[in-house]
Design an enzyme around this catalytic site. Structure first.
Site, PDB file in Angstrom:
ATOM      1  CD  GLU A  36       5.417  38.666 -28.676  1.00 30.29           C
ATOM      2  OE1 GLU A  36       6.307  39.381 -28.162  1.00 30.29           O
ATOM      3  OE2 GLU A  36       5.678  37.714 -29.437  1.00 30.29           O
ATOM      4  CG  HIS A  65       6.428  27.588 -27.638  1.00 30.80           C
ATOM      5  ND1 HIS A  65       7.471  28.027 -26.867  1.00 30.80           N
ATOM      6  CD2 HIS A  65       6.584  28.194 -28.837  1.00 30.80           C
ATOM      7  CE1 HIS A  65       8.228  28.850 -27.572  1.00 30.80           C
ATOM      8  NE2 HIS A  65       7.712  28.970 -28.769  1.00 30.80           N
TER       9      HIS A  65
END
Lengths: 333, 335, 329, 324
Positions: free
Chosen positions: C60, C129
């Site tokens: 990321e 998540h």
């Protein structure tokens, strides 16, 4: 005046002493971070290397992710790490470890993990270090269940909260404001603690409550001094621990005074003060006689130029101005 | 086809467990690409017309060629890539079938053994990129390319500059099963597992085609008790155990172990070393397979291995026929 | 119901058609080429080709940094972080680089970046998540933050985000990604920084974010039957916030509930509540109520997760606490 | 390699337990009996078992989103695992973690982890505790080839090497990071090549051969216990199924590739080896498989019959109550 200034211990020394006391008591406590061996950038670990040696006071490679992970892994394996991230801005480099690992491990793994660790970090503007070394980001951490967040405003609380943070079995984010680190105050020589989750009424008053965090507590006290001369009685409440928050002390204060000013150094928008104001607007609504005023920095990165930075940063004058808007105040003395 | 050379570069060499158990070097694949690139330039300088290569998962040869404007045709040998140890055997067979004049190999003893199994008659230029290599030589890629190119160009006679090497043949219950170029090691117990040898206490017997003190591994062990050169028409058989000398030998890079040797004997060509199962065989440094109780294996040395190019002799012979020289006068004038 | 266009398709349409008009745009992320984790990029590869629709190694930090660098030198990147939880891995690039570059470098840097990411619980994806973290990004000057709640807004805000010359954090809610609604075929903008009154009402204002807008509308419909008129305001853009529309609504109704899926404590709702308590105080007839998640990580167990997730029921009881005389159905 | 027959059989049993557990877990997902994202370890059994077989009970591991295999390799209890899959109160995480966070701290497992690469710094931390306590403990950090792109892995490797921590970095290279092929994510063939850059030995081993993995891990663990610092092992292996669940065919993989790897099935290879060595017979190997299947069904039954967590547990275990 000079003598007065030299009285007491400095904020950083109180933190260093608290660590030293704890390390005397428990060999599983270690301190790690960048430049920790020389006493840490802000001196908050001064003397520890000399006293506790290279195994327990350690420089790390330049990696916030590795450092935060080090704390998580060592804590869950039974140690009590204290890890320093020099600037809270650099916490941006290890948010996963802080938020997804450290904060959640206990909950996700069925309650078994115990993470007695402290991340000490430093924030705040006013030192000419521009946008990436001056932020105040406490609100991020307070939003995350599983973390405790403390933000002392004076040397006594700094030492006492550090002791409590070390002995707490949960991850604690310990945030100082850089410009407070040289502040002097009365600090006991022997070990002592200031409990987590307990706000302090730093000055009692009757006309308005200023709920201030970190450096703004000192500013609020100055403002209260000045306004006292103009016949306004200001109560200054310092949450000290931002999470878990001692809402009760704050709400009681506002119910008593009927007016609230919330003050923080961080950017106002979505800052911690919003939480304080929201709680007051809900829980103390029926006692409020005026809008809740909120003080925080404007919506920009921290500028470098001293004049711009001075305009950006909030302080005593802003607190006084806010109070003047909601409390009838006499002319300046 | 005249002017054809094969390249086999093993992407897996130089990575095995000996980096953990000994102090072996790491040979990453970018280095292999770089070596192949230099070898290709050497081949081009020699006027090679076509280069066949073994495709591999890292695409060593295509990466090597990518930045070059090569005068030769570069082709992969078809349908050999399975990303397993047999890739090399299949590729060598295909290269031999395509009529290559030489094979240039990058790898260790194990890689060359696989090539020898696949192509017995093509002269081999063996460039060392493995771990503890005895068979391939430390030779600059440019020179290796040039030597292979000289053979392909007909500037050196392989019959002269690439004599056949010795090898060890291994038969199980009378049926030929495998070969080794340098050493065949009989081990007690043990599994094939990570293949390398470093637990010397498990070694029972060693058969060597060459025993040289300036090597690493079993060849070194033999070299300190009874040297045998590549040219000698015999091998060496060691039986490990008490009763004889103890040699502190480098059995892997940077790893010395005291090895007690019970018996040393010269092994004439064709003389058999019989091994009763159960036993595990390691060939050219890699544990390969086991035989069970009741099975019997035999090991013997012959000179039926592939022709191996001696780069020094090859290029010396080539220069005698004017290799690389085109116009001496022009060269002197411009120099 | 199959009428209308799915939310994710609305985003894909916006990306496809608007990016086609912007030759300097490209999209990069993890599993982007097959259409993205939530299929919000479906059909992009076919239309824009592999040079502009790219999978990248799983990092990321590298992805966001790539976008910052490319944008700073004139491109218009769209970068997808599959889940907002993973933005924690790239916070430095987002907060210290992307958000500040223009300000720090004398105003010269132009960073037309869309950071597309997805958040929210309800899919039993566990604590790492399922988070809702918009408040973090709103606290950072230099970023714009949008959280569309309908397919129409999703497309219009994506177009606006793509045309904006600032970094825009575009956040969807995973559960809402399949929601259908009317979406015009052509390109149109929903302006960034403009709230939307999703339902007009008189008695109480519900300021709802993202997925909670639908819950608020459902609650409003139910309350209407009981004679309570609820106004539902969707800020759509959280930063810059259209405070005026919110304050105007509260000044009209005098009562307010703020609803979001994120943990209540220090969530975006606190900002809205604080603004109301300061700017609309004199119009308020009741405490400012907030609806949000309790103070724990998101649990995996569906029953617990359901208990964790705020929704219509919590909005109803918050409204009822402000209007105690309301008869229950 | 000093492995008793008992140990070999235990390794075979653990591999079989992983296989049977995950095959059933995959089916249960398809039958919608369990919720959430389930990442299956089928095909990679030799890696986890080969490594964990070298560890003691008090050694630590950090795991990944594909963590069932690691938990079972370290001796996990299937009943608590299925119960967690079913989100029941009897599960390892009392229903709060699920597949992706299924861990047993009592077995020294510091997480299955939903964030790629995040276990690496934690492993460094646990490794530091091991070093500090000087009882010869080590920490193994499992991660995948996808996570090898994440900064956290690199940062942790540097720390561990600089401090000579007893950490073994085990990269399970299953050739896919989510749906992206290895070659589209890395410019090097062997992830283990990066180890050298950080100052530690790195080796690549056949991840389908449990004994090859064991041997490498045994040596790396030995180095760590002796105080020689971290090592890096790359196990070359293959994920039989999709990133999540079984085959959804989101991104089809070359049939030839799948077939090749399935022809090198780690359990088949090990079974054949053990039978050839007379450690097992066909019948005794089958009996092990059958008893594992029985265990799986019993564990599923246990999970299905277990109670849901009370909603009152929602806010439990966010913090530790006891303080020193």
């Amino acid at each position: 005046m000079a003598d007065q200034k030299r009285k007491g211990k400095k904020f950083w020394a109180a933190i260093a002493e608290a660590q030293s006391h704890a390390m005397d008591a428990d060999p599983d406590i270690f301190v790690a971070g960048q430049d920790i061996e020389m006493g840490a950038l802000w001196s908050t670990a001064r003397g520890l290397r000399e006293r506790f040696g290279p195994e327990r006071v350690r420089n790390t490679p330049l990696s916030e992710t590795a450092m935060a992970g080090l704390a998580v892994g060592a804590a869950v394996a039974g140690m009590r790490p204290i890890v320093e991230i020099m600037f809270i801005d650099f916490m941006a480099c290890c948010m996963d470890q802080i938020v997804n690992q450290m904060a959640k491990m206990k909950y996700m793994f069925g309650g078994k993990a115990k993470l007695p660790l402290v991340i000490i970090t430093h924030q705040g503007a006013g030192t000419g270090q521009a946008g990436q070394h001056s932020q105040s980001l406490e609100a991020w951490f307070a939003h995350i269940p599983g973390l405790k967040v403390v933000m002392p405003s004076d040397p006594y609380d700094a030492g006492g909260l550090m002791a409590s943070a070390i002995w707490d079995d949960n991850p604690v984010i310990f945030i100082t404001n850089k410009r407070l680190l040289g502040l002097r105050g009365d600090v006991p020589d022997e070990p002592y603690r200031v409990p987590l989750g307990k706000a302090a009424v730093k000055r009692e008053g009757t006309d308005v409550s200023v709920v201030a965090t970190g450096r703004l507590v000192q500013e609020a006290l100055k403002a209260a001094d000045e306004l006292a001369g103009r016949g306004v009685s200001v109560e200054v409440v310092d949450p000290r621990t931002l999470s878990p928050l001692d809402s009760e002390t704050i709400i009681n204060s506002v119910r008593k005074t009927g007016r609230a000013v919330v003050a923080q150094e961080a950017v106002r928008f979505c800052g911690y003060g919003a939480e304080l104001a929201a709680q007051i607007a809900d829980e103390a609504f029926d006692y409020l006689d005026a809008p809740i005023k909120r003080i925080g920095a404007p919506f920009s990165p921290v500028p470098f130029a001293p004049t711009l930075e001075a305009a950006w940063i909030k302080g005593k004058g802003d607190i006084i101005a806010a109070i003047e808007e909601i409390v009838p105040v006499g002319a300046p003395a | 086809m005249p002017g054809t050379v094969g390249i086999i570069a093993n992407p897996a060499s130089g990575k095995d467990i000996r980096r953990l158990v000994a102090h072996a070097s790491v040979f990453n694949n970018y280095e292999k690409v770089s070596i192949v690139r230099r070898a290709m330039v050497g081949l081009a300088a020699a006027g090679v017309e076509r280069v066949l290569y073994m495709p591999d998962t890292f695409h060593i040869c295509t990466k090597a060629a990518a930045e070059l404007d090569l005068p030769f045709v570069l082709e992969p040998v078809a349908d050999t890539l399975r990303a397993d140890a047999l890739d090399t055997v299949r590729a060598a067979t295909a290269i031999e079938a395509a009529g290559a004049a030489a094979i240039l190999s990058l790898g260790g003893d194990g890689t060359n053994r696989a090539i020898a199994k696949g192509a017995r008659n093509v002269p081999l230029v063996a460039l060392s990129t493995g771990t503890n290599n005895v068979f391939p030589t430390m030779i600059e890629g440019t020179v290796a390319g040039l030597a292979a190119g000289a053979i392909a160009a007909g500037a050196a006679d392989p019959a002269v500059v690439a004599p056949r090497c010795k090898w060890i043949e291994l038969a199980v219950d009378g049926i030929g099963r495998d070969v080794a170029l340098i050493d065949a090691v009989v081990m007690a117990d043990g599994f094939v597992a990570s293949r390398a040898i470093w637990r010397i206490d498990r070694v029972r017997e060693v058969v060597l085609t060459r025993a040289i003190p300036d090597a690493v591994g079993m060849a070194s062990l033999g070299g300190f008790v009874g040297p045998v050169s590549p040219e000698d028409d015999w091998g060496l058989h060691l039986t490990l155990g008490q009763g004889g000398p103890c040699v502190t030998a480098p059995i892997a890079p940077g790893l010395f172990r005291p090895v007690p040797i019970a018996a040393v004997r010269r092994l004439e060509f064709g003389a058999r070393v019989a091994v009763a199962g159960p036993a595990l065989f390691a060939l050219d440094g890699e544990r390969e397979f086991t035989i069970r109780d009741g099975e019997e294996a035999s090991l013997y040395v012959t000179r039926l291995g592939p022709p191996v190019v001696d780069a020094h002799r090859c290029l010396t012979a080539a220069q005698e026929v004017g290799f690389l020289r085109s116009d001496i006068t022009a060269a002197v004038q411009s120099g | 119901m199959v009428a209308g266009v799915k939310y994710r398709k609305a985003i894909a349409q916006a990306l496809r058609d608007e990016m086609e008009r912007q030759p300097e745009s490209f999209i990069v992320g993890i599993d982007i080429e097959p259409g993205g984790t939530f299929m919000t990029n479906e059909g992009l590869l076919e239309r824009l080709g592999p040079e502009r629709v790219r999978d990248a190694p799983i990092s990321e930090t590298a992805l966001v940094g790539l976008a910052v660098g490319a944008a700073a030198v004139g491109m218009r990147p769209v970068v997808e972080i599959q889940l907002i939880d993973f933005a924690t891995v790239a916070m430095d690039q987002i907060v210290n680089q992307m958000a500040k570059m223009k300000y720090m470098f004398g105003g010269k840097a132009k960073l037309p970046i869309v950071l597309l990411t997805h958040q929210g619980g309800g899919r039993s994806m566990g604590a790492q998540h399922s988070q809702t973290l918009e408040a973090w990004f709103c606290h950072i000057p230099g970023l714009k933050v949008v959280t569309p709640s309908t397919p129409y807004d999703a497309k219009g805000l994506m177009v606006a985000a793509l045309r904006d010359d600032n970094p825009v954090v575009y956040i969807t809610n995973k559960l809402g990604i399949g929601m259908r609604g009317e979406v015009p075929e052509e390109l149109y903008e929903v302006p960034i920084g403009q709230a939307d009154v999703k339902r007009a009402g008189e008695d109480v204002t519900v300021v709802a974010l993202s997925s909670m807008v639908q819950d608020a509308l459902a609650a409003a419909a139910e309350l209407a039957e009981r004679g309570i008129s609820v106004e539902v305001v969707d800020p759509r853009t959280l930063s810059p916030l259209d405070s005026a529309t919110i304050l105007e609504s509260v000044r009209k109704t005098s009562r307010v509930v703020i609803a979001h899926e994120a943990v209540t404590f220090c969530g975006f709702g606190a900002e809205i509540a604080a603004q109301i308590a300061e700017e609309a105080f004199d119009y308020l007839d009741a405490p400012v109520k907030r609806v949000g998640a309790p103070f724990s990580p998101v649990p995996f167990n569906p029953t617990l997760e359901k208990a964790w997730l705020p929704g219509k029921a919590e909005i109803l009881s918050a409204v009822e606490s402000l209007i105690p005389t309301a008869p229950s159905a | 390699m000093d492995l008793s027959n008992d140990k070999l059989i235990e390794m075979f049993t653990r591999m079989t337990r992983i296989r049977e557990f995950d095959e059933r877990a995959g089916h249960l997902t398809e039958e919608a009996k369990v919720v959430g994202s389930v990442h299956l370890y089928v095909g990679e059994e030799a890696s986890g078992v080969g490594v964990c077989a070298t560890l003691n009970d008090d050694d630590y591991i950090t795991s990944t989103h594909r963590g069932h295999g690691h938990l079972l390799a370290k001796g996990g209890d299937m009943r608590k695992m299925f119960a967690e899959l079913y989100a029941k109160s009897t599960g390892y995480c009392h229903g709060k973690g699920g597949s992706m966070h299924m861990s047993d701290l009592d077995l020294g497992i510091l997480g299955a982890n939903g964030i790629l690469g995040a276990g690496a710094p934690i492993a460094a931390g646990a490794g530091f505790a091991c070093k500090h306590r000087a009882r010869g403990q080590v920490t193994v950090c499992f991660f995948g080839d996808g996570a090898a792109s994440e900064g956290a892995v690199h940062e942790a490797m540097n720390l561990a090497a600089t401090w000579k921590l007893p950490v073994i970095f085990v990269c399970e290279n299953n050739l896919y990071g989510e749906f992206m092929a290895y070659s589209s994510q890395h410019a090097i063939d062997d992830v283990s090549d990066i180890a050298q850059g950080y100052g530690m030995p790195g080796v690549a081993v056949d991840g389908q051969d449990v004994l090859a993995v064991y041997e490498a891990a045994f040596e790396a663990v030995g180095r760590a216990r002796r105080g020689d610092g971290p090592s890096f092992i790359e196990t070359k292996t293959y994920r039989y199924y999709d990133h999540v669940g079984r085959d959804y065919g989101v991104v089809p993989r070359p049939e030839e590739e799948v077939n090749y790897w399935k022809s090198r099935d780690p359990i088949d290879i090990f079974r054949a080896t053990l039978i050839e060595r007379d450690v097992l017979s066909d019948a005794s190997a089958d009996a092990i498989t059958q008893s594992v299947r029985d265990e799986v069904e019993a564990a599923i039954k246990f999970a299905e019959e277990s109670p849901e967590p009370e909603v009152s547990a929602l806010l439990e275990d966010v913090y530790t109550e006891v303080t020193a």
